[in-house]
Design an enzyme around this catalytic site. Structure first.
Site, PDB file in Angstrom:
ATOM      1  N   GLU A 161      -2.290   6.388   5.020  1.00 59.42           N
ATOM      2  CA  GLU A 161      -1.997   5.437   6.090  1.00 59.42           C
ATOM      3  C   GLU A 161      -0.608   5.697   6.659  1.00 59.42           C
ATOM      4  OE1 GLU A 161      -4.062   3.333   7.684  1.00 59.42           O
ATOM      5  OE2 GLU A 161      -2.271   3.481   8.905  1.00 59.42           O
ATOM      6  N   LYS A 220       1.050  13.271   3.929  1.00 58.61           N
ATOM      7  CA  LYS A 220       1.605  11.903   3.921  1.00 58.61           C
ATOM      8  C   LYS A 220       3.017  11.913   3.339  1.00 58.61           C
ATOM      9  CE  LYS A 220       2.354   7.606   3.900  1.00 58.61           C
ATOM     10  NZ  LYS A 220       2.649   6.824   5.085  1.00 58.61           N
ATOM     11  N   CYS A 276       8.323   2.607   0.903  1.00 63.86           N
ATOM     12  CA  CYS A 276       7.730   3.942   0.970  1.00 63.86           C
ATOM     13  C   CYS A 276       8.695   5.120   0.995  1.00 63.86           C
ATOM     14  CB  CYS A 276       6.826   4.028   2.195  1.00 63.86           C
ATOM     15  SG  CYS A 276       5.401   2.969   2.031  1.00 63.86           S
TER      16      CYS A 276
END
Ligand code: NAD
Length: 456
Positions: A161, A220, A276
């Protein structure tokens, strides 16, 4: 081709909730069930007060909830009904043991995967939505195949995502790209195509990228590393600006106008936060070390080290400016979330700033428009914290104001009123470069901005 009609998402957090709510919003023909072990979180998703603040989220959830969007703690039924299962659980940095401080803790991914294996009665497509180390899909597949009963087939996809908190709904509705990785076998490609068809309900096909599994997993980590690297690069330059008289906004603008560089993610600040960036870079560092690539590990580690340095540097500047001591002084901290338009405080720079201030025995008066008081007390257990209800209350009689989050409302405050109620000289430290320094200076403030000399 498999046509997906029923989706389950394990993990109703900042990613699982909005992502699957948007799928339900755009695909009325698909039943979407989001499950979580956390009963309070699920109760909140089923209430009027959703558990996370995200612009546009309420509209999406309230429109589809109870129609084709469901939130539940009943994992077994949801998994069994689904043809496709997203695993969107947390993957924090490991706190203890081997690799502590760097490696991703995959305990939640493993337990969610074992949970799927133990209850699944039919074949499933299992999708990594969580950010995971490269080759995690291999472990998930082994766990699923060795723990399920019957002759079931599990196709694993990687679909990381890329949403950013604060703009999650916009990012999900209009993504730059959707990335789907799969094993390049006929079955893997079929599963990849099935998920691509789901997204194709609202995303144009040229934005849906298909790759092999490992490229997708690594992309990612790489994307977050690139973004954080830009922030650390501009922050490193901000230190040079403060020392030379160059202005970091002007330098960023001048560099960003080069089409090869581009203007985004060149805003200097007190440092990046969020759940993150740091975790994903450390994950990359750990991966590089494991693969015996120490120079690669050291290269990426520097991005995180520079971020810590930036926060420390800002605190040192504040202490030095406040006549070399902040003991018994009061500081108003405006903003506690790691960025604007979210109530999330994970790895927020504000936490580090507060801890330093408290260590120096200052009192910190905090105001944030969206962060809950309980969250602040979870992040800061030290005494010396006062939570206030407005920026005016926060700044009453303080020695200095520190802008820690770039909330828009901080640009529009009545600074004349604030100035009158502060101790003099009245200092303001802009850690997000959002204030009009000239205007504040005219009022009487002594303004310190990241990447600029005082009052320049
Ligand atoms: P989060 O902590 O908000 O949510 C994770 C949820 O998973 C929690 O509610 C937890 O209770 C639940 N959970 C854990 N184990 C479970 C299990 N076995 N069964 C059911 N529920 C379980 O985390 P998040 O911010 O949504 O992040 C999820 C993943 O997405 C992470 O890997 C993260 O790195 C990645 N990611 C996050 C963002 C972001 O902006 N937050 C963006 C992109 C990717």
């Amino acid at each position: 081709m498999v046509q997906v009609k029923n989706i389950c998402c394990i993990g109703a957090g900042y990613v699982g909730g909005p992502t699957c709510a948007v799928i339900a919003y755009k695909c009325h023909h698909i039943k979407v069930t989001i499950v979580d072990l956390n009963t309070d979180r699920i109760a909140a998703w089923n209430s009027h007060q959703l558990p996370i603040y995200e612009p546009g989220l309420d509209e999406v959830v309230f429109e589809r909830r109870g129609k084709n969007l469901f939130f539940t703690t009943e994992i077994e039924d949801a998994v069994n009904e689904a043809d496709l299962i997203f695993v969107s659980v947390n993957t924090p940095t490991k706190k203890s043991g081997m690799g502590a401080g760097f490696a991703a803790d995959l305990v939640y991914v493993e337990s969610a995967t074992r949970g799927i294996a133990s209850v699944a009665k039919s074949s499933k497509i299992v999708v990594e939505k969580s950010t995971v180390p490269c080759r995690t899909a291999e472990s998930m597949r082994t766990i699923l195949e060795t723990n399920s009963t019957g002759n079931l087939r599990f196709d694993i996809l990687s679909n990381p995502e890329f949403l950013a908190e604060g703009t999650a709904i916009k990012d999900l509705l209009y993504p730059d790209r959707v990335l789907i990785g799969a094993l390049q076998t006929p079955e893997g490609r079929k599963a990849q195509q099935a998920l691509a068809e789901v997204y194709a309900n609202w995303v144009s096909t040229d934005r849906i990228i298909t790759t092999n599994l490992w490229s997708s997993e690594l992309s990612k980590l790489a994307a977050n590393a690139f973004l954080a690297q830009r922030i650390s690069s501009i922050n490193a330059l901000s230190a040079l600006c403060e020392a030379t008289g160059a202005d970091i906004d002007e330098v960023a603008y001048a560099c960003g106008r080069d089409a090869r560089i581009g203007p985004k993610f060149l805003k200097a600040s007190v440092g990046f936060g969020g759940s993150c960036f740091q975790k994903d870079i450390l994950n990359l560092v750990y991966l590089s070390e494991q693969l015996n690539l120490p120079e690669v590990a050291a290269y990426w580690k520097q991005v995180v080290d520079l971020n810590e340095y930036q926060k420390k540097r800002f605190v040192e500047r504040i202490i030095k400016t406040l006549f070399h001591t902040i003991t018994n002084k009061e500081i108003a901290l405006l903003g506690f979330a790691f960025k604007k338009d979210t109530g999330d405080t994970r790895e927020s720079a504000a936490i580090t700033l507060c801890k330093h201030f408290i260590q120096e025995r200052a009192t910190v008066r905090i105001y944030d428009p969206k962060v809950a008081d309980e969250q602040i007390f979870l992040d800061l257990t030290e005494p010396g914290i006062v939570i206030t209800r407005s920026p005016y209350d926060a700044s009453r009689n303080v020695d200095a104001i520190v802008i820690a989050t770039e909330w828009d409302e901080f640009k529009e405050l009545d600074y004349t009123r604030i100035y009158k109620n502060m101790k003099k000289p009245a200092f303001i430290f802009d850690g997000r470069l959002i204030l009009d320094a000239d205007k504040l200076q005219k009022i009487g403030f002594r303004v310190h901005t990241i990447g600029r000399k005082e009052n320049e």
